[in-house]
Scaffold this motif. Structure first.
Motif, PDB file in Angstrom:
ATOM      1  N   ALA A 137      16.031  17.000 -14.027  1.00 18.69           N
ATOM      2  CA  ALA A 137      15.417  18.116 -14.758  1.00 18.69           C
ATOM      3  C   ALA A 137      15.266  17.780 -16.240  1.00 18.69           C
ATOM      4  O   ALA A 137      14.229  18.061 -16.854  1.00 18.69           O
ATOM      5  N   PHE A 138      16.299  17.158 -16.821  1.00 21.43           N
ATOM      6  CA  PHE A 138      16.235  16.786 -18.245  1.00 21.43           C
ATOM      7  C   PHE A 138      15.124  15.762 -18.469  1.00 21.43           C
ATOM      8  O   PHE A 138      14.310  15.910 -19.398  1.00 21.43           O
ATOM      9  N   LEU A 139      15.067  14.732 -17.638  1.00 21.67           N
ATOM     10  CA  LEU A 139      14.057  13.689 -17.809  1.00 21.67           C
ATOM     11  C   LEU A 139      12.651  14.230 -17.543  1.00 21.67           C
ATOM     12  O   LEU A 139      11.685  13.799 -18.179  1.00 21.67           O
ATOM     13  N   SER A 140      12.533  15.174 -16.609  1.00 19.45           N
ATOM     14  CA  SER A 140      11.236  15.802 -16.362  1.00 19.45           C
ATOM     15  C   SER A 140      10.805  16.625 -17.565  1.00 19.45           C
ATOM     16  O   SER A 140       9.619  16.653 -17.920  1.00 19.45           O
ATOM     17  N   ALA A 141      11.767  17.290 -18.210  1.00 17.09           N
ATOM     18  CA  ALA A 141      11.457  18.036 -19.436  1.00 17.09           C
ATOM     19  C   ALA A 141      10.977  17.107 -20.537  1.00 17.09           C
ATOM     20  O   ALA A 141      10.089  17.459 -21.329  1.00 17.09           O
ATOM     21  N   VAL A 142      11.542  15.900 -20.595  1.00 23.72           N
ATOM     22  CA  VAL A 142      11.086  14.893 -21.555  1.00 23.72           C
ATOM     23  C   VAL A 142       9.627  14.543 -21.286  1.00 23.72           C
ATOM     24  O   VAL A 142       8.800  14.475 -22.212  1.00 23.72           O
ATOM     25  N   ASP A 143       9.281  14.323 -20.009  1.00 20.18           N
ATOM     26  CA  ASP A 143       7.894  14.014 -19.654  1.00 20.18           C
ATOM     27  C   ASP A 143       6.968  15.172 -20.017  1.00 20.18           C
ATOM     28  O   ASP A 143       5.834  14.957 -20.462  1.00 20.18           O
ATOM     29  N   VAL A 144       7.439  16.395 -19.827  1.00 23.86           N
ATOM     30  CA  VAL A 144       6.655  17.565 -20.220  1.00 23.86           C
ATOM     31  C   VAL A 144       6.438  17.561 -21.738  1.00 23.86           C
ATOM     32  O   VAL A 144       5.352  17.906 -22.228  1.00 23.86           O
ATOM     33  N   GLY A 145       7.451  17.135 -22.489  1.00 18.98           N
ATOM     34  CA  GLY A 145       7.308  17.042 -23.941  1.00 18.98           C
ATOM     35  C   GLY A 145       6.236  16.061 -24.354  1.00 18.98           C
ATOM     36  O   GLY A 145       5.418  16.348 -25.243  1.00 18.98           O
ATOM     37  N   ALA A 155       3.724   5.850 -11.679  1.00 16.24           N
ATOM     38  CA  ALA A 155       4.791   5.107 -12.363  1.00 16.24           C
ATOM     39  C   ALA A 155       5.725   6.063 -13.099  1.00 16.24           C
ATOM     40  O   ALA A 155       6.954   5.957 -13.000  1.00 16.24           O
ATOM     41  N   SER A 156       5.159   7.026 -13.836  1.00 17.79           N
ATOM     42  CA  SER A 156       5.993   7.983 -14.566  1.00 17.79           C
ATOM     43  C   SER A 156       6.827   8.830 -13.612  1.00 17.79           C
ATOM     44  O   SER A 156       8.019   9.081 -13.852  1.00 17.79           O
ATOM     45  N   ILE A 157       6.214   9.274 -12.522  1.00 17.83           N
ATOM     46  CA  ILE A 157       6.917  10.138 -11.564  1.00 17.83           C
ATOM     47  C   ILE A 157       8.089   9.403 -10.929  1.00 17.83           C
ATOM     48  O   ILE A 157       9.201   9.927 -10.830  1.00 17.83           O
ATOM     49  N   ILE A 158       7.863   8.151 -10.505  1.00 18.88           N
ATOM     50  CA  ILE A 158       8.915   7.398  -9.811  1.00 18.88           C
ATOM     51  C   ILE A 158      10.040   7.015 -10.764  1.00 18.88           C
ATOM     52  O   ILE A 158      11.224   7.142 -10.430  1.00 18.88           O
ATOM     53  N   ILE A 159       9.680   6.545 -11.962  1.00 18.18           N
ATOM     54  CA  ILE A 159      10.712   6.133 -12.911  1.00 18.18           C
ATOM     55  C   ILE A 159      11.568   7.323 -13.337  1.00 18.18           C
ATOM     56  O   ILE A 159      12.794   7.219 -13.451  1.00 18.18           O
ATOM     57  N   THR A 160      10.937   8.483 -13.527  1.00 16.15           N
ATOM     58  CA  THR A 160      11.702   9.674 -13.895  1.00 16.15           C
ATOM     59  C   THR A 160      12.508  10.215 -12.724  1.00 16.15           C
ATOM     60  O   THR A 160      13.710  10.467 -12.836  1.00 16.15           O
ATOM     61  N   GLY A 161      11.861  10.414 -11.583  1.00 19.18           N
ATOM     62  CA  GLY A 161      12.495  11.115 -10.478  1.00 19.18           C
ATOM     63  C   GLY A 161      13.442  10.289  -9.644  1.00 19.18           C
ATOM     64  O   GLY A 161      14.404  10.829  -9.077  1.00 19.18           O
ATOM     65  N   VAL A 162      13.200   8.969  -9.559  1.00 16.65           N
ATOM     66  CA  VAL A 162      14.013   8.114  -8.690  1.00 16.65           C
ATOM     67  C   VAL A 162      14.903   7.176  -9.499  1.00 16.65           C
ATOM     68  O   VAL A 162      16.115   7.120  -9.308  1.00 16.65           O
ATOM     69  N   HIS A 163      14.300   6.432 -10.427  1.00 14.81           N
ATOM     70  CA  HIS A 163      15.083   5.479 -11.220  1.00 14.81           C
ATOM     71  C   HIS A 163      15.923   6.171 -12.289  1.00 14.81           C
ATOM     72  O   HIS A 163      16.940   5.648 -12.729  1.00 14.81           O
ATOM     73  N   ASN A 164      15.450   7.334 -12.746  1.00 17.77           N
ATOM     74  CA  ASN A 164      16.163   8.092 -13.796  1.00 17.77           C
ATOM     75  C   ASN A 164      16.342   7.293 -15.072  1.00 17.77           C
ATOM     76  O   ASN A 164      17.357   7.429 -15.766  1.00 17.77           O
ATOM     77  N   GLN A 165      15.348   6.469 -15.417  1.00 20.20           N
ATOM     78  CA  GLN A 165      15.403   5.726 -16.667  1.00 20.20           C
ATOM     79  C   GLN A 165      14.980   6.624 -17.826  1.00 20.20           C
ATOM     80  O   GLN A 165      14.190   7.549 -17.646  1.00 20.20           O
ATOM     81  N   PHE A 166      15.487   6.333 -19.017  1.00 18.61           N
ATOM     82  CA  PHE A 166      15.335   7.252 -20.150  1.00 18.61           C
ATOM     83  C   PHE A 166      14.474   6.672 -21.263  1.00 18.61           C
ATOM     84  O   PHE A 166      14.553   7.129 -22.411  1.00 18.61           O
TER      85      PHE A 166
END
Length: 318
Positions: free
Chosen positions: A29-37, A59-70
Protein backbone atom coordinates in the motif's frame (compact mmCIF):
# COMPACT_ATOMS: atom_id res chain seq x y z
CA UNK A 1 21.53 2.29 1.61
CA UNK A 2 20.92 5.13 3.96
CA UNK A 3 18.62 4.94 7.00
CA UNK A 4 15.35 6.26 5.55
CA UNK A 5 13.96 3.03 4.12
CA UNK A 6 14.75 0.68 7.00
CA UNK A 7 13.12 3.16 9.43
CA UNK A 8 10.00 3.20 7.24
CA UNK A 9 9.99 -0.61 7.26
CA UNK A 10 10.25 -0.53 11.04
CA UNK A 11 7.27 1.84 11.32
CA UNK A 12 5.20 -0.30 8.93
CA UNK A 13 6.07 -3.39 10.94
CA UNK A 14 4.95 -1.60 14.10
CA UNK A 15 1.66 -0.54 12.46
CA UNK A 16 1.13 -4.15 11.35
CA UNK A 17 1.53 -5.38 14.91
CA UNK A 18 4.54 -7.44 13.76
CA UNK A 19 2.21 -9.64 11.69
CA UNK A 20 3.96 -10.63 8.45
CA UNK A 21 0.79 -10.66 6.32
CA UNK A 22 -0.47 -7.27 7.49
CA UNK A 23 3.08 -5.95 7.08
CA UNK A 24 3.16 -7.09 3.45
CA UNK A 25 -0.19 -5.43 2.76
CA UNK A 26 0.95 -2.17 4.35
CA UNK A 27 4.23 -2.29 2.43
CA UNK A 28 2.51 -2.72 -0.93
CA UNK A 29 0.00 0.00 0.00
CA UNK A 30 2.83 2.41 0.86
CA UNK A 31 4.72 1.69 -2.38
CA UNK A 32 1.49 1.98 -4.39
CA UNK A 33 0.91 5.39 -2.78
CA UNK A 34 4.40 6.36 -3.94
CA UNK A 35 3.47 5.38 -7.51
CA UNK A 36 0.29 7.44 -7.18
CA UNK A 37 2.48 10.38 -6.12
CA UNK A 38 4.60 10.09 -9.26
CA UNK A 39 1.41 9.66 -11.31
CA UNK A 40 0.07 12.91 -9.83
CA UNK A 41 3.29 14.82 -10.57
CA UNK A 42 3.33 13.61 -14.19
CA UNK A 43 -0.38 14.40 -14.61
CA UNK A 44 0.02 17.94 -13.29
CA UNK A 45 3.16 18.69 -15.32
CA UNK A 46 2.77 16.63 -18.52
CA UNK A 47 -0.86 15.51 -18.79
CA UNK A 48 -3.01 12.45 -18.20
CA UNK A 49 -1.57 10.20 -20.92
CA UNK A 50 2.07 10.17 -19.66
CA UNK A 51 0.78 9.72 -16.12
CA UNK A 52 -1.38 6.77 -17.14
CA UNK A 53 1.42 5.17 -19.16
CA UNK A 54 3.72 5.36 -16.16
CA UNK A 55 1.18 4.03 -13.67
CA UNK A 56 -0.17 1.18 -15.80
CA UNK A 57 3.01 -0.17 -17.38
CA UNK A 58 3.72 -3.78 -16.28
CA UNK A 59 7.26 -3.06 -15.03
CA UNK A 60 6.03 -0.54 -12.45
CA UNK A 61 3.17 -2.79 -11.32
CA UNK A 62 5.37 -5.88 -10.87
CA UNK A 63 8.26 -4.10 -9.17
CA UNK A 64 5.89 -2.37 -6.74
CA UNK A 65 3.44 -5.19 -6.09
CA UNK A 66 5.72 -8.25 -6.18
CA UNK A 67 9.35 -7.19 -5.76
CA UNK A 68 8.47 -4.38 -3.32
CA UNK A 69 11.50 -2.36 -4.40
CA UNK A 70 11.62 1.27 -3.25
CA UNK A 71 13.46 3.01 -6.12
CA UNK A 72 10.32 5.01 -6.92
CA UNK A 73 10.24 6.44 -3.38
CA UNK A 74 13.68 8.00 -3.89
CA UNK A 75 12.54 9.20 -7.32
CA UNK A 76 9.36 10.77 -5.92
CA UNK A 77 11.41 12.71 -3.35
CA UNK A 78 13.66 13.88 -6.19
CA UNK A 79 10.66 15.01 -8.27
CA UNK A 80 9.29 17.02 -5.35
CA UNK A 81 12.74 18.52 -4.77
CA UNK A 82 13.27 19.78 -8.33
CA UNK A 83 9.73 21.21 -8.45
CA UNK A 84 10.39 22.97 -5.15
CA UNK A 85 13.81 24.17 -6.36
CA UNK A 86 12.25 25.75 -9.44
CA UNK A 87 13.76 26.67 -12.79
CA UNK A 88 15.25 30.07 -12.00
CA UNK A 89 18.96 29.25 -12.00
CA UNK A 90 20.26 32.82 -12.25
CA UNK A 91 19.21 34.28 -8.88
CA UNK A 92 20.87 33.63 -5.50
CA UNK A 93 19.94 30.51 -3.58
CA UNK A 94 16.98 31.12 -1.29
CA UNK A 95 15.92 29.25 1.84
CA UNK A 96 13.37 27.39 -0.28
CA UNK A 97 16.07 26.24 -2.71
CA UNK A 98 18.31 25.09 0.15
CA UNK A 99 15.37 23.12 1.56
CA UNK A 100 14.92 21.51 -1.88
CA UNK A 101 18.60 20.52 -1.87
CA UNK A 102 18.12 18.96 1.58
CA UNK A 103 15.21 16.98 0.15
CA UNK A 104 17.50 15.69 -2.59
CA UNK A 105 19.81 14.64 0.24
CA UNK A 106 16.89 12.73 1.81
CA UNK A 107 16.34 11.05 -1.56
CA UNK A 108 20.00 10.01 -1.52
CA UNK A 109 19.58 8.70 2.03
CA UNK A 110 16.65 6.61 0.77
CA UNK A 111 18.48 5.17 -2.24
CA UNK A 112 21.38 6.85 -3.97
CA UNK A 113 19.91 6.86 -7.49
CA UNK A 114 20.42 10.63 -7.75
CA UNK A 115 24.07 10.51 -6.65
CA UNK A 116 25.25 12.64 -9.60
CA UNK A 117 22.11 14.73 -10.13
CA UNK A 118 23.34 17.57 -7.86
CA UNK A 119 26.12 18.03 -10.44
CA UNK A 120 23.45 18.36 -13.15
CA UNK A 121 21.75 21.09 -11.11
CA UNK A 122 25.08 22.77 -10.38
CA UNK A 123 25.86 23.04 -14.10
CA UNK A 124 22.72 25.15 -14.50
CA UNK A 125 23.73 27.64 -11.77
CA UNK A 126 25.61 30.89 -12.28
CA UNK A 127 28.63 31.49 -10.06
CA UNK A 128 31.10 29.07 -8.53
CA UNK A 129 29.79 29.56 -4.99
CA UNK A 130 26.25 28.55 -5.92
CA UNK A 131 27.51 25.56 -7.89
CA UNK A 132 29.45 24.32 -4.87
CA UNK A 133 26.47 24.75 -2.53
CA UNK A 134 24.17 22.85 -4.90
CA UNK A 135 26.62 19.94 -5.04
CA UNK A 136 27.65 19.88 -1.38
CA UNK A 137 24.33 20.22 0.48
CA UNK A 138 22.74 16.95 -0.79
CA UNK A 139 26.02 15.06 -0.35
CA UNK A 140 26.40 16.36 3.21
CA UNK A 141 22.82 15.29 4.05
CA UNK A 142 23.52 11.82 2.66
CA UNK A 143 26.67 11.44 4.76
CA UNK A 144 25.08 12.87 7.90
CA UNK A 145 22.31 10.28 7.62
CA UNK A 146 24.82 7.63 8.72
CA UNK A 147 26.05 9.61 11.74
CA UNK A 148 23.66 8.09 14.33
CA UNK A 149 24.71 4.59 13.27
CA UNK A 150 28.44 5.13 12.73
CA UNK A 151 29.66 4.13 16.19
CA UNK A 152 28.29 0.61 15.98
CA UNK A 153 28.06 0.12 12.23
CA UNK A 154 31.08 1.82 10.66
CA UNK A 155 32.50 -1.37 9.15
CA UNK A 156 29.16 -2.44 7.66
CA UNK A 157 28.45 1.03 6.30
CA UNK A 158 31.89 1.26 4.73
CA UNK A 159 31.74 -2.14 3.02
CA UNK A 160 28.04 -2.33 2.17
CA UNK A 161 27.47 1.28 1.08
CA UNK A 162 30.64 3.11 0.05
CA UNK A 163 32.56 0.11 -1.32
CA UNK A 164 29.57 -1.85 -2.63
CA UNK A 165 29.69 -3.03 -6.24
CA UNK A 166 27.42 -5.42 -8.12
CA UNK A 167 29.23 -5.26 -11.46
CA UNK A 168 30.96 -8.58 -10.91
CA UNK A 169 27.57 -10.30 -10.93
CA UNK A 170 25.99 -8.56 -13.91
CA UNK A 171 26.86 -8.19 -17.59
CA UNK A 172 28.10 -4.76 -18.70
CA UNK A 173 25.31 -4.33 -21.25
CA UNK A 174 25.97 -0.82 -22.57
CA UNK A 175 29.73 -1.24 -22.23
CA UNK A 176 29.84 -4.44 -24.27
CA UNK A 177 27.25 -3.38 -26.87
CA UNK A 178 28.17 0.25 -27.61
CA UNK A 179 31.69 1.04 -26.36
CA UNK A 180 34.43 0.29 -28.96
CA UNK A 181 37.03 -2.29 -27.94
CA UNK A 182 39.84 0.26 -28.06
CA UNK A 183 38.06 2.39 -25.45
CA UNK A 184 37.40 -0.66 -23.32
CA UNK A 185 41.17 -1.12 -23.12
CA UNK A 186 41.51 2.37 -21.63
CA UNK A 187 38.37 2.89 -19.54
CA UNK A 188 36.38 0.72 -17.17
CA UNK A 189 32.61 0.30 -17.44
CA UNK A 190 32.14 2.36 -14.27
CA UNK A 191 34.29 5.22 -15.55
CA UNK A 192 32.41 5.28 -18.87
CA UNK A 193 29.16 5.45 -16.91
CA UNK A 194 30.34 8.41 -14.82
CA UNK A 195 31.77 10.26 -17.84
CA UNK A 196 28.57 9.83 -19.87
CA UNK A 197 26.38 10.95 -16.96
CA UNK A 198 28.56 14.03 -16.48
CA UNK A 199 28.44 14.77 -20.23
CA UNK A 200 24.67 14.50 -20.32
CA UNK A 201 24.56 16.97 -17.42
CA UNK A 202 26.07 19.57 -19.75
CA UNK A 203 23.84 18.49 -22.65
CA UNK A 204 20.76 19.11 -20.48
CA UNK A 205 21.97 22.35 -18.88
CA UNK A 206 19.26 24.37 -20.71
CA UNK A 207 16.44 22.00 -19.78
CA UNK A 208 14.11 22.53 -16.83
CA UNK A 209 14.98 20.79 -13.58
CA UNK A 210 12.10 18.31 -13.92
CA UNK A 211 12.90 17.31 -17.50
CA UNK A 212 16.59 17.06 -16.61
CA UNK A 213 15.74 14.66 -13.79
CA UNK A 214 13.72 12.44 -16.11
CA UNK A 215 16.61 12.27 -18.60
CA UNK A 216 19.02 11.61 -15.72
CA UNK A 217 16.96 8.60 -14.60
CA UNK A 218 17.05 7.11 -18.09
CA UNK A 219 20.76 7.81 -18.59
CA UNK A 220 21.65 6.31 -15.20
CA UNK A 221 20.18 2.95 -16.22
CA UNK A 222 21.10 3.08 -19.91
CA UNK A 223 24.83 3.57 -19.25
CA UNK A 224 25.04 1.64 -15.98
CA UNK A 225 27.81 -0.96 -15.60
CA UNK A 226 25.33 -3.23 -13.80
CA UNK A 227 21.63 -3.79 -14.45
CA UNK A 228 19.14 -6.02 -12.67
CA UNK A 229 15.44 -6.17 -13.42
CA UNK A 230 14.47 -3.93 -10.48
CA UNK A 231 16.35 -1.07 -12.17
CA UNK A 232 14.01 -1.24 -15.16
CA UNK A 233 11.36 0.78 -13.33
CA UNK A 234 13.73 3.74 -12.82
CA UNK A 235 13.36 5.14 -16.40
CA UNK A 236 9.59 4.44 -16.52
CA UNK A 237 8.63 8.09 -15.93
CA UNK A 238 11.07 9.19 -18.65
CA UNK A 239 9.63 6.64 -21.09
CA UNK A 240 6.09 7.81 -20.32
CA UNK A 241 6.84 11.52 -20.80
CA UNK A 242 9.14 11.12 -23.82
CA UNK A 243 6.92 8.51 -25.44
CA UNK A 244 8.10 7.37 -28.87
CA UNK A 245 8.68 4.13 -30.75
CA UNK A 246 11.80 3.27 -28.75
CA UNK A 247 10.52 4.16 -25.29
CA UNK A 248 7.29 2.26 -26.04
CA UNK A 249 9.46 -0.74 -26.96
CA UNK A 250 11.40 -0.24 -23.73
CA UNK A 251 8.28 -0.40 -21.57
CA UNK A 252 6.93 -3.41 -23.46
CA UNK A 253 10.16 -5.43 -23.40
CA UNK A 254 11.00 -4.44 -19.81
CA UNK A 255 7.58 -5.59 -18.65
CA UNK A 256 7.98 -8.85 -20.55
CA UNK A 257 11.45 -9.44 -19.11
CA UNK A 258 10.26 -8.97 -15.54
CA UNK A 259 7.19 -11.12 -16.15
CA UNK A 260 8.90 -14.18 -17.62
CA UNK A 261 12.39 -14.22 -16.09
CA UNK A 262 13.13 -16.53 -13.13
CA UNK A 263 14.05 -13.48 -11.05
CA UNK A 264 10.71 -11.90 -11.95
CA UNK A 265 7.27 -13.51 -12.06
CA UNK A 266 8.77 -16.60 -13.75
CA UNK A 267 5.62 -17.12 -15.82
CA UNK A 268 7.35 -19.65 -18.06
CA UNK A 269 8.24 -21.77 -15.02
CA UNK A 270 11.78 -22.78 -15.86
CA UNK A 271 11.45 -22.91 -19.65
CA UNK A 272 13.10 -19.51 -19.88
CA UNK A 273 16.76 -19.95 -18.90
CA UNK A 274 17.73 -16.33 -18.33
CA UNK A 275 16.88 -12.79 -19.36
CA UNK A 276 20.17 -11.91 -21.10
CA UNK A 277 18.81 -11.60 -24.63
CA UNK A 278 15.76 -9.62 -23.57
CA UNK A 279 17.89 -7.41 -21.33
CA UNK A 280 20.01 -6.58 -24.38
CA UNK A 281 16.86 -5.48 -26.21
CA UNK A 282 15.72 -3.49 -23.16
CA UNK A 283 19.03 -1.65 -23.05
CA UNK A 284 19.15 -0.98 -26.80
CA UNK A 285 15.60 0.41 -26.83
CA UNK A 286 16.38 2.70 -23.88
CA UNK A 287 19.60 3.99 -25.47
CA UNK A 288 17.78 4.73 -28.73
CA UNK A 289 14.95 6.35 -26.77
CA UNK A 290 17.51 8.74 -25.28
CA UNK A 291 19.21 9.31 -28.63
CA UNK A 292 15.82 10.13 -30.18
CA UNK A 293 15.68 13.36 -28.16
CA UNK A 294 18.73 14.83 -29.89
CA UNK A 295 19.31 12.71 -33.01
CA UNK A 296 15.78 12.33 -34.35
CA UNK A 297 16.51 13.42 -37.95
CA UNK A 298 19.52 11.09 -38.20
CA UNK A 299 17.64 8.17 -36.68
CA UNK A 300 14.66 8.75 -38.98
CA UNK A 301 16.96 8.63 -42.01
CA UNK A 302 18.50 5.38 -40.73
CA UNK A 303 15.03 3.92 -40.17
CA UNK A 304 13.83 4.98 -43.63
CA UNK A 305 16.97 3.53 -45.21
CA UNK A 306 16.49 0.26 -43.38
CA UNK A 307 12.83 0.03 -44.43
CA UNK A 308 13.79 0.78 -48.02
CA UNK A 309 16.41 -2.00 -47.98
CA UNK A 310 13.89 -4.43 -46.52
CA UNK A 311 11.32 -3.47 -49.17
CA UNK A 312 13.90 -3.87 -51.94
CA UNK A 313 14.95 -7.27 -50.63
CA UNK A 314 11.32 -8.41 -50.43
CA UNK A 315 10.75 -7.37 -54.04
CA UNK A 316 13.82 -9.34 -55.12
CA UNK A 317 12.71 -12.40 -53.21
CA UNK A 318 9.19 -12.06 -54.57
Amino acid sequence: YGPVWFNILNWLDWLAGHDVYRFRHLLVAFLSAVDVGIFWVLWRRFGRLPAAIFFLNPASIIITGVHNQFDNFAILLGLWAVIWFGDDFTRPLTTKKIAALVLIGVSLMTKHILFLFPFWLAVKQEGLGRKLVVMLVPSACFLLGFAPYWAGGAVGIEHNVFLYSSTSQTTHYFYSLFVPDILQLCFSATLIWILLLATFGFVCRRETGLRSLLVYLAATVAFSPAITNQYLVIPAAFAAVYFNLFTAAYLLIAGTEIAISPSGLNLLSGKYADGTNLMDLVLVSLVFGLAWLWCRPFLLKCLQRSLLEVRTQLKRDG
